[in-house]
Write a protein that holds these residues in place. Structure first.
Motif, PDB file in Angstrom:
ATOM      1  N   GLU A   1     -16.888 -25.276  -4.567  1.00  0.00           N
ATOM      2  CA  GLU A   1     -16.740 -24.069  -3.754  1.00  0.00           C
ATOM      3  C   GLU A   1     -17.091 -24.338  -2.284  1.00  0.00           C
ATOM      4  OE1 GLU A   1     -15.571 -21.056  -4.105  1.00  0.00           O
ATOM      5  OE2 GLU A   1     -15.050 -21.181  -6.222  1.00  0.00           O
TER       6      GLU A   1
ATOM      7  N   ARG B   1     -17.049 -27.233  -0.725  1.00  0.00           N
ATOM      8  CA  ARG B   1     -16.027 -28.117  -0.134  1.00  0.00           C
ATOM      9  C   ARG B   1     -14.764 -27.322   0.200  1.00  0.00           C
ATOM     10  NH1 ARG B   1     -16.129 -31.661  -3.872  1.00  0.00           N
ATOM     11  NH2 ARG B   1     -14.270 -30.943  -4.942  1.00  0.00           N
ATOM     12  N   GLU B   2     -14.333 -26.433  -0.740  1.00  0.00           N
ATOM     13  CA  GLU B   2     -13.115 -25.648  -0.510  1.00  0.00           C
ATOM     14  C   GLU B   2     -13.270 -24.685   0.665  1.00  0.00           C
ATOM     15  OE1 GLU B   2     -11.640 -25.384  -5.189  1.00  0.00           O
ATOM     16  OE2 GLU B   2     -12.187 -23.556  -4.126  1.00  0.00           O
ATOM     17  N   GLU B   3     -14.409 -24.013   0.745  1.00  0.00           N
ATOM     18  CA  GLU B   3     -14.556 -22.931   1.728  1.00  0.00           C
ATOM     19  C   GLU B   3     -15.043 -23.430   3.082  1.00  0.00           C
ATOM     20  OE1 GLU B   3     -16.745 -19.600   0.245  1.00  0.00           O
ATOM     21  OE2 GLU B   3     -15.531 -19.443  -1.568  1.00  0.00           O
TER      22      GLU B   3
ATOM     23  N   GLY C   1     -15.573 -27.097   3.767  1.00  0.00           N
ATOM     24  CA  GLY C   1     -15.131 -28.462   4.078  1.00  0.00           C
ATOM     25  C   GLY C   1     -16.245 -29.483   4.191  1.00  0.00           C
TER      26      GLY C   1
ATOM     27  N   THR D   1     -15.262 -27.259   8.194  1.00  0.00           N
ATOM     28  CA  THR D   1     -13.825 -26.992   8.266  1.00  0.00           C
ATOM     29  C   THR D   1     -13.600 -25.748   7.412  1.00  0.00           C
ATOM     30  OG1 THR D   1     -13.403 -29.364   8.385  1.00  0.00           O
ATOM     31  CG2 THR D   1     -11.519 -27.940   7.890  1.00  0.00           C
ATOM     32  N   ILE D   2     -13.465 -24.602   8.069  1.00  0.00           N
ATOM     33  CA  ILE D   2     -13.493 -23.324   7.346  1.00  0.00           C
ATOM     34  C   ILE D   2     -12.109 -22.992   6.795  1.00  0.00           C
ATOM     35  CG2 ILE D   2     -13.904 -20.845   7.616  1.00  0.00           C
ATOM     36  CD1 ILE D   2     -15.912 -21.652   9.861  1.00  0.00           C
ATOM     37  N   ASP D   3     -12.068 -22.567   5.518  1.00  0.00           N
ATOM     38  CA  ASP D   3     -10.843 -22.064   4.908  1.00  0.00           C
ATOM     39  C   ASP D   3     -10.747 -20.580   5.275  1.00  0.00           C
ATOM     40  OD1 ASP D   3      -8.876 -20.978   3.369  1.00  0.00           O
ATOM     41  OD2 ASP D   3      -9.608 -21.757   1.453  1.00  0.00           O
ATOM     42  N   HIS D   4      -9.860 -20.249   6.205  1.00  0.00           N
ATOM     43  CA  HIS D   4      -9.815 -18.876   6.712  1.00  0.00           C
ATOM     44  C   HIS D   4      -9.148 -17.899   5.753  1.00  0.00           C
ATOM     45  CE1 HIS D   4     -11.835 -19.509  10.495  1.00  0.00           C
ATOM     46  NE2 HIS D   4     -11.169 -20.650  10.631  1.00  0.00           N
ATOM     47  N   ASP D   5      -8.583 -18.402   4.632  1.00  0.00           N
ATOM     48  CA  ASP D   5      -8.152 -17.470   3.589  1.00  0.00           C
ATOM     49  C   ASP D   5      -9.376 -16.894   2.871  1.00  0.00           C
ATOM     50  OD1 ASP D   5      -5.516 -17.825   4.134  1.00  0.00           O
ATOM     51  OD2 ASP D   5      -5.230 -19.422   2.657  1.00  0.00           O
ATOM     52  N   GLU D   6     -10.452 -17.679   2.804  1.00  0.00           N
ATOM     53  CA  GLU D   6     -11.659 -17.259   2.075  1.00  0.00           C
ATOM     54  C   GLU D   6     -12.714 -16.661   3.001  1.00  0.00           C
ATOM     55  OE1 GLU D   6     -12.406 -17.682  -1.204  1.00  0.00           O
ATOM     56  OE2 GLU D   6     -10.609 -18.759  -1.859  1.00  0.00           O
TER      57      GLU D   6
END
Ligand SMILES: [Zn+2]
Length: 321
Positions: free
Chosen positions: A230, A232-234, A236, A270-275
């Motif tokens: 989680e 890593r995905e959100e 990075g 590295t932010i996942d901007h979908d989350e």
């Protein structure tokens, strides 16, 4: 019935007990759910109570500012026909508590009964309208009744299923499959690096609120690996060590929040901007300030949440790897 020594009427000292919905105190008597004579006897006792839900919302007796969600069985029947009933357990005095799902309270009943209120569980928790153990029992009832409402047909063959085990199983008469109430685990983690912690903001949050990262666990995953995936995905970044801290039943609809502390291997996000709308590193002093709900700047989630407990415990130095 004699006092029930298996029910817990005092607050345990572990951190989980500081979260909303965590205190329950009932002796669930799970080994006697298959004993119809025992359940019949409980249903025949005048002291027995039930919690009543209209859909996802509990019905409460209201007396001025006081609220009580427990009903005598005869009083519960007057609120509407029961669609599901489940045995929750015995309290410390030996009084039995059930949960009842009704279709919906009629508009006439709602208008005629100003001694009743319908208040959702989030509001009851946020406004501390009920004692912690009562809130915990409502959470148990809501998750269980919500599961029944959404699992009336067999996932194996599609036939209509029947309630068994005093409300803790559904049985399929067509293919004999047994279906048990679900609890969905969610990891929520305080990520730490060089004395700072990582907090993020999801698009649906109330204005200015930031919180710990969180996500549902997946099949075949350990708690530690779910935390690493989680983050890593959100955000990075890689995660090293992970430790469990506390958990919280979260009845929206049937989650278990598993609170952890995790060690980040770097600070470059590295932010996942979908989350996440945004995420960043915060010092202990900054987190302490958020917990006081300042008029400006970021604020922490409210106190019944495990995110608040994680942030508060970390800022006070109670939470370490
Ligand atoms: Zn079936």
């Amino acid at each position: 019935m004699p006092a029930n020594l298996h029910a817990i009427d005092t607050l345990p000292s572990e951190p989980s007990a500081e979260t909303g919905f965590a205190i329950n105190g009932l002796d669930r008597q799970s080994e006697r759910r298959e004993d119809p004579a025992f359940i019949r006897e409980l249903l025949g006792q005048t002291s027995t109570r039930t919690l009543v839900f209209s859909g996802d919302i509990p019905i409460l007796n209201r007396d001025g500012l006081l609220h009580d969600p427990t009903f005598l069985l005869a009083d519960a029947q007057r609120l509407g026909p029961a669609r599901e009933t489940a045995f929750l357990g015995l309290d410390a005095t030996g009084t039995a508590l059930f949960a009842t799902l009704i279709d919906s309270m009629s508009a006439e009943t709602q208008q005629a009964r100003d001694d009743l209120a319908m208040i959702d569980l989030r509001t009851l928790a946020l406004q501390a309208l009920l004692p912690p153990a009562v809130l915990g029992r409502l959470a148990q009832a809501k998750s269980l009744l919500g599961w029944h409402a959404r699992h009336r047909f067999c996932a194996n063959c599609g036939a209509r299923t029947e309630v068994s085990l005093s409300g803790w199983r559904r049985h399929c008469p067509a293919c004999s499959a047994a279906h048990f109430p679900r609890t969905d685990p969610v990891v929520i983690m305080l990520v730490e690096q060089s004395g700072d912690c990582l907090l993020g903001r999801q698009p649906g949050f109330p204005p200015r609120m930031v919180s710990c990262l969180a996500g549902f666990m997946e099949a075949g995953e350990t708690i530690e690996d779910a935390v690493r995936r989680e983050v890593r995905e959100e955000a990075g970044i890689g995660i090293g060590r992970v430790s469990y801290f506390a958990s919280q039943p979260w009845p929206f609809p049937a989650s278990l929040m598993i609170g952890c502390i995790a060690e980040a291997q770097s600070r470059d996000l590295t932010i996942d901007h979908d989350e996440l709308e945004t995420a960043g590193w915060y010092s202990r002093a900054e987190v302490m300030k958020m917990l006081d709900a300042p008029a400006e700047g970021p604020i922490a989630p409210p106190k019944p949440s495990i995110a608040n407990l994680l942030m508060r415990s970390w800022a006070m130095g109670r939470l370490s790897l």
